[in-house]
Design an enzyme around this catalytic site. Structure first.
Site, mmCIF file in Angstrom:
data_model
loop_
_atom_site.group_PDB
_atom_site.id
_atom_site.type_symbol
_atom_site.label_atom_id
_atom_site.label_comp_id
_atom_site.label_asym_id
_atom_site.label_seq_id
_atom_site.Cartn_x
_atom_site.Cartn_y
_atom_site.Cartn_z
ATOM 1 N N CYS A 350 0.797 -1.234 0.000
ATOM 2 C CA CYS A 350 0.000 0.000 0.000
ATOM 3 C C CYS A 350 0.833 1.288 0.000
ATOM 4 O O CYS A 350 0.479 2.256 -0.678
ATOM 5 C CB CYS A 350 -0.926 0.062 1.205
ATOM 6 S SG CYS A 350 -1.435 -1.512 1.883
ATOM 7 N N ARG A 379 6.061 -11.921 5.073
ATOM 8 C CA ARG A 379 5.309 -11.891 6.326
ATOM 9 C C ARG A 379 5.784 -13.018 7.209
ATOM 10 O O ARG A 379 5.982 -14.129 6.736
ATOM 11 C CB ARG A 379 3.809 -12.070 6.060
ATOM 12 C CG ARG A 379 3.210 -10.922 5.304
ATOM 13 C CD ARG A 379 1.728 -11.123 5.093
ATOM 14 N NE ARG A 379 1.218 -10.063 4.236
ATOM 15 C CZ ARG A 379 -0.034 -10.008 3.776
ATOM 16 N NH1 ARG A 379 -0.888 -10.963 4.110
ATOM 17 N NH2 ARG A 379 -0.431 -9.014 3.016
ATOM 18 N N ASP A 399 -1.598 -7.230 -6.362
ATOM 19 C CA ASP A 399 -2.177 -6.226 -5.480
ATOM 20 C C ASP A 399 -2.487 -4.939 -6.240
ATOM 21 O O ASP A 399 -1.720 -4.522 -7.099
ATOM 22 C CB ASP A 399 -1.143 -5.920 -4.383
ATOM 23 C CG ASP A 399 -1.778 -5.311 -3.154
ATOM 24 O OD1 ASP A 399 -3.016 -5.181 -3.126
ATOM 25 O OD2 ASP A 399 -1.028 -4.968 -2.227
ATOM 26 N N HIS A 401 -4.367 -0.831 -5.634
ATOM 27 C CA HIS A 401 -5.036 0.165 -4.805
ATOM 28 C C HIS A 401 -5.768 1.125 -5.717
ATOM 29 O O HIS A 401 -5.187 1.633 -6.670
ATOM 30 C CB HIS A 401 -4.020 0.882 -3.921
ATOM 31 C CG HIS A 401 -3.406 -0.053 -2.926
ATOM 32 N ND1 HIS A 401 -2.271 -0.766 -3.195
ATOM 33 C CD2 HIS A 401 -3.816 -0.438 -1.695
ATOM 34 C CE1 HIS A 401 -1.994 -1.554 -2.164
ATOM 35 N NE2 HIS A 401 -2.913 -1.368 -1.229
ATOM 36 N N LYS A 480 -13.736 -5.930 4.635
ATOM 37 C CA LYS A 480 -13.396 -6.499 3.325
ATOM 38 C C LYS A 480 -14.429 -7.505 2.852
ATOM 39 O O LYS A 480 -15.175 -8.064 3.646
ATOM 40 C CB LYS A 480 -12.023 -7.162 3.379
ATOM 41 C CG LYS A 480 -11.901 -8.214 4.458
ATOM 42 C CD LYS A 480 -10.507 -8.832 4.471
ATOM 43 C CE LYS A 480 -10.417 -9.880 5.571
ATOM 44 N NZ LYS A 480 -9.489 -10.935 5.347
HETATM 45 ZN ZN LIG Z 1 -3.084 -2.365 0.541
#
Ligand SMILES: [Zn+2]
Ligand SMILES: [Zn+2]
Length: 651
Positions: A350, A379, A399, A401, A480
């Protein structure tokens, strides 16, 4: 009539001597004239009573032996229902614990919940349990089932319960009761075994008709590495033998499709102790599979107006503090230091995307902005949960945004839902949708959470999409939509998520100039479609059982010569097919054709191209499908057209 008090005096119940005697008479009088739920069901003439395991009274699950206080809303819970199966499986775990205690003196019991398809129980014993112990335990369980011991519920005060489990030398139970901190707790006894439990349970052990113990594993007490390592025994249980057999057959099929096994057989990837847990090495065939998927992703995103971006792998810890990751996600992150400055390796993509947005002044006319990244993230996952490609410490998310005006939010969420629908259709997945709401550990105002949750639900409602609510399962920065895929075996996998976020734009002071000439805050969507690419590949391997459709197959065709005479024609063909961008291999060995075909079938290659004398003379080939079916002889050009069309249609 089943009566609580009198059954507790059964001689093999260890707790009866301790606590029961004084209360029995009093309880008997108090309960005189009250109906048990079983009697109530009998009076109503409920059908199939032998399959009823418990009841729902005013929405609450209860034992069949419990007494009614004049309630009339009593619904039977049948063994084959979801709730019935859970009660059955959980009861099976009590039966297993009893069997283990009888067979292995000195063993200490901990917890034994029902899980999907079955149950487990964690034990503390002088040595870990082994697969070889399972038949003996199963046999003992069958004895207990045959003896048909009633499950008897008893309530105790906190003090009585602690005392009881101390006298039984069950320290884990004492710890659980102490942590519960409740004034009263309930215990269940069947035969010689008493367990702390909320219930409900089956009326007697004879109701457990179809079960099997499946495996043993280690598990830390309370999942905490600093606490003792326990020995976990897993089992499956169903309402009848037929359902159990069907399940075992599905397991067998799942084993054949296991992506780690197929990953080795098809030479796609490997993992290495020397490299580290939760990391994968991709071999050429896995590498090309990844590449095809990545290329597919980029095309699909460009088509839908996304821009391709890329951020650095490590970012200053100060920035992670500002985003809230440091406070809420630190345990899952890795940190390093450069020039005495702390940096965090990115667990999410992000932040760079927000920096891109903030690199220029934005007007409402520029929105929405859609930034897409095949973002490699790290992670920290506990070593116990790592599994093949499904749970890794390093993986690549598809991913993106989306930053948009609040008015555009509905449309953007719909766009992502459509994206998910189109992509999943290509892979042949059906799916369910779930909305996850605010978790305990989270940032942002109540108002923002409500706005974001409403936006997601509205998008589902407007598009008439059925969904479930998952309370408290959202990301720390926003609610979400989770997409749960159903694979060829009907198993569910969490892949795509769509998250709505008003908090990060606030923390990073994102803005745009609206029609009124004033600065406003954009809304933000975080979303993935396939999720982690590695995990998605693992799911695909199992979904297709390794037999990838042509467009994905690492090797799309293999040339097989019948005799050495056919090699020159084979070599020309090989070059021409490579030239046509078909992923092709050759097997020109002086071996029997049947052997070459068998090996190619094990590699699950879609097309085997057989080259004999006729094919050489007429300059063509005879394709054979991995199913065993032969296509007619065709010219080289025809075959290239045929396979190109298949790839174009992503079949
Ligand atoms: Zn994100
Ligand atoms: Zn229980």
């Amino acid at each position: 009539m089943i009566h609580l008090g009198c059954l507790f005096t059964s001689k093999d119940c260890a707790m009866s001597e301790m606590t029961i005697s004084s209360k029995t008479q009093e309880e008997t009088e108090k309960n005189a004239g009250r109906l048990s739920v079983l009697e109530a069901l009998q009076n109503r003439g409920v059908k199939g009573l032998d399959r009823v395991l418990a009841v729902r009274v005013n929405g609450e699950l209860r034992d069949l032996s419990s007494l009614l206080n004049g309630e009339t809303a009593v619904e039977p819970v049948y063994a084959e229902s979801e709730e019935g199966l859970e009660i059955l499986r959980h009861s099976a775990s009590h039966v297993m614990a009893m069997a283990v205690k009888e067979l292995f003196p000195g063993v200490k019991v901990t917890i034994g919940p029902a899980i999907e398809n079955g149950f487990y129980y964690d034990f503390d014993y002088e040595r870990p349990f082994r697969e070889e112990d399972l038949p003996k335990i199963e046999e003992k369980m069958r004895e207990i089932v045959k003896a048909d011991y009633p499950f008897i519920r008893k309530e105790m005060t906190y003090r009585e319960a602690v005392e009881f489990f101390r006298s039984e030398n069950e320290p884990y139970k004492v710890e659980i009761i102490e942590d519960l901190g409740a004034d009263r707790v309930s215990l269940y006894t069947q035969g010689s075994f008493t367990d702390l439990c909320r219930g409900p349970h089956v009326p007697s052990s004879g109701k457990i008709k179809a079960f099997q113990l499946t495996k043993v594993a280690g598990a830390y007490w309370r999942g905490d590495e600093r606490r003792p390592m326990l020995s976990r025994i897993y089992g499956v249980a169903f309402q009848d033998q037929k359902a159990l057999k069907e399940h075992l057959k599905r397991l067998e099929e799942a084993k054949k499709r296991d992506h780690v096994r197929l990953g080795t057989q098809l030479d796609l990837f490997s993992t290495h102790e020397e490299i580290g847990a939760g990391m994968v090495v991709w071999h050429p065939k896995g590498g090309i599979l990844r590449h095809v998927l990545e290329e597919f992703e980029i095309r699909e995103h460009l088509k839908r107006g996304y821009g391709i971006v890329k951020g650095p792998q490590i970012l200053k810890t100060e920035l992670w503090k500002r985003s809230g990751h440091f406070e809420n996600y630190r345990e899952n992150m890795y940190f390093t230091e450069i020039d005495q400055q702390s940096y965090g390796i990115k667990p999410m993509n992000c932040l760079s995307h927000m920096m891109i947005y903030n690199s220029a002044l934005r007007s409402y006319r520029d929105l929405p902005k859609r930034y897409f990244e095949l973002g490699l993230v790290h992670r920290h996952e506990r070593s116990g949960v790592l599994h093949g490609l499904l749970r890794l410490r390093e993986f690549t998310q598809d991913d993106a945004h989306i930053l948009c005006t609040p008015e555009q939010l509905d449309q953007e969420i719909k766009g992502v839902l459509d994206f998910v629908r189109d992509v999943m259709a290509i892979f042949g997945f059906e799916y369910d949708l779930e909305v996850s709401t605010r978790p305990q550990k989270s940032i942002g105002s109540d108002e923002d959470w409500e706005r974001a949750t409403k936006a997601l639900i509205k998008a589902m409602e407007d598009n008439r999409l059925p969904y479930q609510i998952n309370e408290g399962d959202g990301a720390f920065y926003g609610p979400k939509i989770d997409v749960k895929l159903k694979d060829a075996l009907g198993r569910k996998w969490q892949c795509a998520t769509i998250q709505c976020d008003f908090t990060l734009p606030e923390r990073f002071n994102l803005s745009y100039i609206d029609r009124d000439g004033q600065k406003h805050r954009p809304a933000m969507i975080h979303r993935v479609i396939l999720g982690a690419l590695e995990r998605f590949i693992g799911i695909l391997i199992e979904h297709y059982a390794g037999a990838f459709p042509t467009w994905l197959a690492p090797v799309q065709a293999i040339l097989l010569t019948v005799t050495d005479r056919n090699i020159p024609h084979g070599e020309t063909l090989l070059r021409n097919l490579q030239e046509a961008e078909i992923r092709v291999e050759s097997d020109f060995r002086n071996e029997k054709l049947s052997l070459k075909v068998r090996e190619a079938q094990l590699q699950k290659i879609p097309y085997m191209l057989i080259l004999g004398d006729r094919e050489c003379q007429d300059e063509g080939l005879t394709p054979r499908l991995r199913s065993g079916k032969n296509l007619p002889f065709m010219k080289e050009k025809e075959f290239i057209q045929h396979i190109h069309e298949e790839i174009r249609q992503r079949r």
